[in-house]
Design an enzyme around this catalytic site. Structure first.
Site, PDB file in Angstrom:
ATOM      1  NE  ARG A  92      -0.894   3.994   5.262  1.00 56.93           N
ATOM      2  CZ  ARG A  92      -2.161   3.797   4.991  1.00 56.93           C
ATOM      3  NH1 ARG A  92      -3.045   4.761   5.176  1.00 56.93           N
ATOM      4  NH2 ARG A  92      -2.574   2.645   4.515  1.00 56.93           N
ATOM      5  CE1 TYR A 119       5.112   0.534  12.964  1.00 54.60           C
ATOM      6  CE2 TYR A 119       3.757   1.198  11.103  1.00 54.60           C
ATOM      7  CZ  TYR A 119       4.490   0.235  11.770  1.00 54.60           C
ATOM      8  OH  TYR A 119       4.611  -1.017  11.244  1.00 54.60           O
ATOM      9  N   GLY A 175       4.329   5.313   7.697  1.00 58.44           N
ATOM     10  CA  GLY A 175       3.794   6.317   6.785  1.00 58.44           C
ATOM     11  C   GLY A 175       3.378   7.616   7.471  1.00 58.44           C
ATOM     12  CE  LYS A 213       2.531   4.490   0.837  1.00 57.25           C
ATOM     13  NZ  LYS A 213       1.953   3.329   1.446  1.00 57.25           N
ATOM     14  CG  HIS A 222      -0.386   2.935  -2.835  1.00 59.92           C
ATOM     15  ND1 HIS A 222      -1.381   2.396  -2.056  1.00 59.92           N
ATOM     16  CD2 HIS A 222       0.783   2.586  -2.233  1.00 59.92           C
ATOM     17  CE1 HIS A 222      -0.840   1.745  -1.025  1.00 59.92           C
ATOM     18  NE2 HIS A 222       0.462   1.846  -1.116  1.00 59.92           N
ATOM     19  CB  SER A 244      -2.157  -0.382   2.698  1.00 61.61           C
ATOM     20  OG  SER A 244      -1.949   0.942   2.265  1.00 61.61           O
ATOM     21  CB  CYS A 301      -3.894  -5.487  -1.314  1.00 60.67           C
ATOM     22  SG  CYS A 301      -5.212  -5.137  -0.141  1.00 60.67           S
ATOM     23  CB  THR A 325       6.161  -5.939  -0.923  1.00 60.92           C
ATOM     24  OG1 THR A 325       5.988  -4.579  -0.515  1.00 60.92           O
ATOM     25  CG2 THR A 325       7.604  -6.353  -0.686  1.00 60.92           C
ATOM     26  CG  ASP A 361       4.311   1.505  -1.011  1.00 61.76           C
ATOM     27  OD1 ASP A 361       3.381   0.676  -0.925  1.00 61.76           O
ATOM     28  OD2 ASP A 361       4.309   2.588  -0.395  1.00 61.76           O
ATOM     29  NE  ARG A 381       3.803  -1.867   6.973  1.00 64.40           N
ATOM     30  CZ  ARG A 381       3.255  -1.852   5.767  1.00 64.40           C
ATOM     31  NH1 ARG A 381       4.016  -1.766   4.706  1.00 64.40           N
ATOM     32  NH2 ARG A 381       1.945  -1.910   5.621  1.00 64.40           N
ATOM     33  NE  ARG A 405      -5.935  -8.153   1.806  1.00 67.37           N
ATOM     34  CZ  ARG A 405      -5.135  -9.156   2.151  1.00 67.37           C
ATOM     35  NH1 ARG A 405      -5.645 -10.300   2.574  1.00 67.37           N
ATOM     36  NH2 ARG A 405      -3.829  -9.021   2.108  1.00 67.37           N
TER      37      ARG A 405
HETATM   38  P1  GTP Z   1       1.855  -2.114   1.810  1.00 71.86           P
HETATM   39  O1  GTP Z   1       3.301  -2.121   2.099  1.00 71.86           O
HETATM   40  O2  GTP Z   1       0.998  -1.971   3.028  1.00 71.86           O
HETATM   41  O3  GTP Z   1       1.475  -1.129   0.758  1.00 71.86           O
HETATM   42  O4  GTP Z   1       1.456  -3.623   1.333  1.00 71.86           O
HETATM   43  P2  GTP Z   1       1.692  -4.408  -0.042  1.00 71.86           P
HETATM   44  O5  GTP Z   1       0.636  -4.039  -1.026  1.00 71.86           O
HETATM   45  O6  GTP Z   1       3.093  -4.295  -0.479  1.00 71.86           O
HETATM   46  O7  GTP Z   1       1.360  -5.928   0.389  1.00 71.86           O
HETATM   47  P3  GTP Z   1       2.349  -7.153   0.641  1.00 71.86           P
HETATM   48  O8  GTP Z   1       3.002  -7.628  -0.624  1.00 71.86           O
HETATM   49  O9  GTP Z   1       3.249  -6.825   1.762  1.00 71.86           O
HETATM   50  O10 GTP Z   1       1.318  -8.265   1.090  1.00 71.86           O
HETATM   51  C1  GTP Z   1       0.431  -8.064   2.180  1.00 71.86           C
HETATM   52  C2  GTP Z   1      -0.131  -9.373   2.655  1.00 71.86           C
HETATM   53  O11 GTP Z   1      -0.825 -10.028   1.598  1.00 71.86           O
HETATM   54  C3  GTP Z   1       0.931 -10.337   3.148  1.00 71.86           C
HETATM   55  O12 GTP Z   1       0.484 -10.985   4.322  1.00 71.86           O
HETATM   56  C4  GTP Z   1       1.057 -11.333   2.026  1.00 71.86           C
HETATM   57  O13 GTP Z   1       1.453 -12.596   2.475  1.00 71.86           O
HETATM   58  C5  GTP Z   1      -0.333 -11.347   1.410  1.00 71.86           C
HETATM   59  N1  GTP Z   1      -0.287 -11.630  -0.036  1.00 71.86           N
HETATM   60  C6  GTP Z   1       0.522 -11.044  -0.942  1.00 71.86           C
HETATM   61  N2  GTP Z   1       0.335 -11.547  -2.179  1.00 71.86           N
HETATM   62  C7  GTP Z   1      -0.643 -12.480  -2.057  1.00 71.86           C
HETATM   63  C8  GTP Z   1      -1.299 -13.361  -2.985  1.00 71.86           C
HETATM   64  O14 GTP Z   1      -1.016 -13.389  -4.193  1.00 71.86           O
HETATM   65  N3  GTP Z   1      -2.270 -14.165  -2.478  1.00 71.86           N
HETATM   66  C9  GTP Z   1      -2.606 -14.160  -1.153  1.00 71.86           C
HETATM   67  N4  GTP Z   1      -3.580 -14.977  -0.748  1.00 71.86           N
HETATM   68  N5  GTP Z   1      -1.995 -13.350  -0.243  1.00 71.86           N
HETATM   69  C10 GTP Z   1      -1.041 -12.529  -0.690  1.00 71.86           C
HETATM   70  C1  SPV Z   2       0.942   1.439   3.269  1.00 69.53           C
HETATM   71  O1  SPV Z   2       0.193   1.456   4.272  1.00 69.53           O
HETATM   72  O2  SPV Z   2       0.490   1.487   2.097  1.00 69.53           O
HETATM   73  C2  SPV Z   2       2.395   1.308   3.438  1.00 69.53           C
HETATM   74  C3  SPV Z   2       2.927   1.401   4.787  1.00 69.53           C
HETATM   75  O3  SPV Z   2       3.116   1.176   2.462  1.00 69.53           O
HETATM   76  S1  SPV Z   2       3.087   3.034   5.343  1.00 69.53           S
HETATM   77  O4  SPV Z   2       4.406   3.524   4.969  1.00 69.53           O
HETATM   78  O5  SPV Z   2       2.939   3.013   6.807  1.00 69.53           O
HETATM   79  O6  SPV Z   2       2.079   3.858   4.731  1.00 69.53           O
HETATM   80 MN    MN Z   3       1.875   0.979   0.564  1.00 68.10          MN
END
Ligand code: GTP
Ligand code: SPV
Ligand code: MN
Length: 607
Positions: free
Chosen positions: A81, A209, A211, A218, A238, A260, A262, A265, A287, A379, A410
């Site tokens: 983004r 790409y 979002g 988004k 979010h 994002s 953090c 998922t 999300d 992704r 984070r």
């Molecule tokens: P967006 O799709 O960008 O909104 O991200 P998201 O909030 O869904 O984050 P996602 O679950 O994809 O995790 C992002 C990164 O954080 C990945 O590299 C994970 O491995 C890492 N991660 C997720 N949960 C944890 C956790 O509990 N501890 C640690 N240390 N890392 C984590």
């Molecule tokens: C985020 O950045 O929070 C995402 C990926 O979930 S995107 O769809 O590119 O915004």
């Molecule tokens: Mn997101």
């Protein structure tokens, strides 16, 4: 009547006069060679996929290992983004507020309109009708995205309820989001993501790409959605949504906002550790949550999406087995690496690192290379239906009742593992002051702490102060407000190692949250909120030292003084719309800790 065809070239009539008129206008502007209306059918998916493969937009992966899976490589200048090129276009700058880039609507339509002029010459215009939210839900919204990217059309088919079902829901109505997207020449100098809340319109140009271009996500579900939520009295957030089922079958729904990359998922698809035998986590969404008050006075949430656009790096059978199972079929991977036999690979995937790979840019890659094989923001786009733990209420038009709201960032320091707010306004304060280190999900420097209120900094479609006021005002509508929590999975020790193992082990924190929300477990009062007392967190069968737990849960007054000052300057930067109630929360807290003269010690590890 515009000349519109289906993917096989047969002429189609468009029965909605508003849609038809708008398509004609956009055709006149973008001047495509032909216009294809997406039905969402399986035959169409096959036809689009074939065409995308012919055009080199999609690369088939190993169809035995990964049936229906394809790889897409985006332009290397277009991998995340672009917050600096994202605009909220309201008549007054004040309406967009201090945290958004602003352009006057007239200026934006003119400036970006010039770029759209003739942008689809020699190309196909895809008209993608879609619904955000379960079909038939009073919360659902219809959008139509006009795009010249077949990749976008295929992704939208996974991420939304796309095609005829959306046209059926729209009927003759004029109430739909108008999204216009063109890749143009994918030049960052001609890249703009513009939102026109008053017109329910989005114009996105120059990117291909995530979002930036999957406009239901988004752009509609959060930026326009938050504006509609403010106007109509609901919340677009979010947030992931999950259901926690106890061994006795008691179900508790939780929504959680983490910025994002953090952990949304991962948290939404969590597998509880052995210690929690019989506990189940069901994914409703990973999300985005749309929440409104139900007739029973509780807050109900739907997931407007139908798929997951998830971060690949770090996903493994150990960290997120359910995601690994979800991406085994019918998934589009973007910017991951590929093995010799056409399997996908990314940093943190299971097994040994392959000796040789093709990296995310299509270049040969050797084990030991200092460069990443997969892009850090690579992704997967996967249907939610593939998730073995998809909640059976994920498509329920009424949504699920939310008992707890969690905010998390984070943070290497300062913020302890978990705290509970004293009341709704305090919870809104916790969300409003959320801080987090920046990640690869957006272009720019990674690892810098910034305020990311409610994880919505890049996604709030109007003045942030008004958004806070809306959150505060929601309390009057909610007879049974969810309990609010702040968490931090990312605290580090002196050597920069994460103190808390995270992932499945987050169940230990979630269990406390559920029990707190149901008023059946203790807590210790600190000036900052309730924290688990010694013995409240289930730490049995856990490979972690009591000292480490103490470190992960510690509250350091000096760090918090700095934190509260930084929150103060953030609040100040938000201008006149910033609600007094939140600044008072901050001052009250600061005054309380200043009057304490001393250290605050919390021990959580001892049971
Ligand atoms: P967006 O799709 O960008 O909104 O991200 P998201 O909030 O869904 O984050 P996602 O679950 O994809 O995790 C992002 C990164 O954080 C990945 O590299 C994970 O491995 C890492 N991660 C997720 N949960 C944890 C956790 O509990 N501890 C640690 N240390 N890392 C984590
Ligand atoms: C985020 O950045 O929070 C995402 C990926 O979930 S995107 O769809 O590119 O915004
Ligand atoms: Mn997101």
């Amino acid at each position: 009547m515009p000349h519109v065809q289906d993917c096989f070239g047969a002429s189609i009539e468009i029965n909605n006069a508003h849609l038809s008129k708008w398509i004609v206008e956009m055709m006149a502007l973008c001047k495509p060679d032909k216009v294809v209306l997406c039905s969402g059918s399986e035959a169409e998916r096959r036809s689009f996929t074939e065409l995308a493969v012919t055009q080199g937009v999609l690369i088939p992966l190993n169809q035995e290992k990964l049936p229906g899976c394809y790889l897409h490589r985006s332009n290397p200048n277009d991998v995340a983004r672009v917050e600096n090129l994202t605009f909220i276009c309201t008549p007054e700058k004040e309406q967009a507020g201090a945290t958004n880039n602003w352009m006057a609507p007239k200026e934006a339509y003119e400036k970006v309109g010039k770029l759209f002029d003739g942008s689809m010459k020699g190309r196909t215009m895809y008209v993608v009708p879609y619904v955000m939210g379960p079909i038939g839900s009073p919360m659902a919204k219809v959008g139509v995205e006009i795009t010249d990217s077949i990749y976008v059309a295929l992704n939208m088919r996974i991420m939304t309820r796309m095609g005829q079902q959306a046209l059926d829901m729209l009927g003759a109505s004029n109430d739909f989001n108008r999204g216009l997207h063109s890749m143009l020449d994918c030049n960052p100098d001609r890249r703009y993501i513009c939102h026109f809340p008053a017109d329910n319109t989005i114009w996105s140009i120059g990117s291909g790409y995530g979002g930036n271009v999957l406009l239901g996500k988004k752009c509609l579900a959060l930026r326009i959605g938050s504006y509609l939520g403010k106007t109509e009295g609901w919340l677009a957030e979010h947030m992931l949504i999950l259901g926690v089922e106890s061994p006795e079958g008691e179900m508790t729904y939780v929504a959680a906002a983490f910025p994002s990359q953090c952990g949304k998922t991962n948290f939404a698809m969590m597998v509880p550790p052995k210690r929690f035998k019989g506990w189940k986590i069901w994914t409703v969404g990973d999300d985005i949550a749309w929440m409104r008050v139900g007739e029973d006075g509780r807050l109900y949430a739907i997931n407007p999406e139908a798929g997951y656009f998830g971060v690949a790096p770090g996903t493994s059978m150990k960290s997120n087995p359910n995601a690994m199972k979800t991406v085994l079929k019918d998934t589009i991977f973007t910017n991951v690496a590929v093995t010799k036999d056409g399997d996908v690979w990314w940093e943190g995937k299971d097994g040994p690192v392959p000796d040789e790979l093709t990296d995310w840019q299509g270049r040969p890659w050797k084990k030991g290379s200092t460069e990443k094989a997969a892009h850090p923001n690579s992704r997967f786009t996967a249907p939610a239906a593939n998730n073995p733990w998809k909640s059976r209420f994920a498509d329920d038009p009424g949504g699920v009742p939310i008992s707890a709201i969690i905010f998390g960032g984070r943070r290497a320091t300062t913020v302890p593992l978990v705290m509970q707010a004293f009341h709704w306004a305090h919870g809104v304060f916790m969300g409003a002051t959320l801080g987090s280190e920046t990640t690869a999900a957006a272009t720019g420097k990674v690892g810098v702490v910034r305020r990311d209120p409610m994880a919505m900094l890049p996604f709030c479609g109007y003045n942030m102060g008004e958004y806070f006021a809306h959150w505060l005002a929601m309390q009057a509508q909610i007879a049974y407000p969810p309990k609010v929590f702040l968490v931090n999975w990312f605290r580090q020790n002196k050597d920069g190692k994460f103190l808390w193992p995270g992932f499945g082990e987050n169940m230990r924190v979630l269990k406390w949250i559920v029990d707190r929300a149901r008023l059946r477990v203790g807590g210790q009062e600190t000036p900052f909120g309730w924290v688990p007392r010694a013995g409240d967190l289930d730490l049995s069968d856990f490979d972690i030292s009591p000292e480490t737990v103490d470190e992960a849960t510690a509250i350091n007054i000096d760090e918090w003084k700095t934190e509260l000052e930084s929150q103060g300057s953030f609040f100040e930067s938000l201008g006149e719309k910033m609600p007094k109630a939140l600044e008072l929360q901050r001052e009250f807290l600061l005054a309380r800790i200043e009057s304490m003269h001393g250290k605050w010690v919390v021990h959580n590890s001892k049971s």
